[in-house]
Design an enzyme around this catalytic site. Sequence first.
Site, short mmCIF file in Angstrom:
data_model
loop_
_atom_site.label_atom_id
_atom_site.label_comp_id
_atom_site.label_asym_id
_atom_site.label_seq_id
_atom_site.Cartn_x
_atom_site.Cartn_y
_atom_site.Cartn_z
N GLU A 52 0.82 -1.20 0.00
CA GLU A 52 0.00 0.00 0.00
C GLU A 52 0.86 1.27 0.00
O GLU A 52 0.53 2.25 -0.67
CB GLU A 52 -0.93 0.01 1.22
CG GLU A 52 -1.91 -1.14 1.27
CD GLU A 52 -1.41 -2.34 2.05
OE1 GLU A 52 -2.22 -2.99 2.71
OE2 GLU A 52 -0.18 -2.61 2.01
N ASP A 200 24.12 -38.08 -0.37
CA ASP A 200 24.27 -37.13 -1.47
C ASP A 200 25.15 -35.92 -1.16
O ASP A 200 25.56 -35.20 -2.08
CB ASP A 200 22.89 -36.62 -1.91
CG ASP A 200 22.00 -37.74 -2.45
OD1 ASP A 200 22.54 -38.79 -2.83
OD2 ASP A 200 20.78 -37.55 -2.47
N GLY A 301 14.58 -38.81 1.54
CA GLY A 301 14.39 -40.17 1.04
C GLY A 301 13.08 -40.76 1.48
O GLY A 301 12.22 -40.10 2.10
#
Length: 366
Positions: A52, A200, A301
């Site tokens: 606004e 990973d 996983g």
Amino acid sequence: MTDTVYMARALQLAAEGLYTTQPNPRVGCVIVKDGQIVGEGFHARAGQPHAEVHALQQAGKQANGATAYVTLEPCAHYGRTPPCANALIDAQVSRVVIAALDSNPLVAGKGQAMLEAAGISTTVGVLEAEAKALNSGFFRRMAGGFPYVRVKTAASLDGRTAMQSGESKWITGADARRDVQKWRAQSGAIITGIGTVLADNPSLTVRPQDWTDWHYGEVVQPKRVILDSQLRMPLDALILQTMGVIIVTHQPITHIKVQQLQALGVDVWCFDSSSSSKIDILQVLTKLAEQGINDVLVEAGATIAGAFVEANVVDEWIMYFAPTLLGSDAKPMFDWPVHVMAQQRQLQIADLRMVGHDIRLIAKPR
């Protein structure tokens, strides 16, 4: 033009803050005078001026007697910025059209009441569903005390996410992996398990350099939350090389590994393990909500993903399917045993499209 058209423009502006406003909601505003848009704005970052204010600054004196279209009820309290309801009153707008009332208890109808008390007419509910969808996490947290939970999986066409050894790089293509970056960027936190970290060694950060259309300024990195009940986290893990990591464990605060992690800037949450060997998903989500996290992306996983399904806290599934088959020995998408058809979890498909050579399916609870 109609209220719907102007509100649609305000929503378009609000979406510009999709990746940057956390923990604040995304809000857009349009000021209209004599059938012409004279001011526009959106909220870009927490602590900066609200939509606004930007729109009123652009409109200047033309805001007097104009109509303001706002995607969320103007705030009525002093936080890091002054109340937007006051700004609209001071600008002497004649009407305010609000897509959705704010469910934050600090506002919750108070902004509209302030406007009405000042003699400004209000209309509520124009494109309300669209406004709430843009801020699904904010409304979810305010209503139920949990963030909005998305579970992301990447699988073969036979529903396998990794080899039995844990190897999973890469099932999906580069386009799909870039697409995941956008889901990360609009999340306040990413949750994964220690198994994913060990397998990973991911960073789980947002990498705007991978986008061809990033124009949102400095990226707001989500918190990275690792569920690690036994504190198996390697101190040289890639994910620990950037700030904003939370590790949830069952180990006591006095554990030497806790102290080592804290020395690296990691926030360690030590949960009681007396009732279960598994980390309490609901407790994690509650604490994240208390810290202002609206949206959570689960990238994990089968064990962690299955735990979220079993806890029945998933609001949305984002599933990528690669045109490949990994075979029956590979790991499934969810470690979640179902023995009879009555236990199945029925979903409705919200979106289905190609992302590069892969399929992206978005589903929600039916």
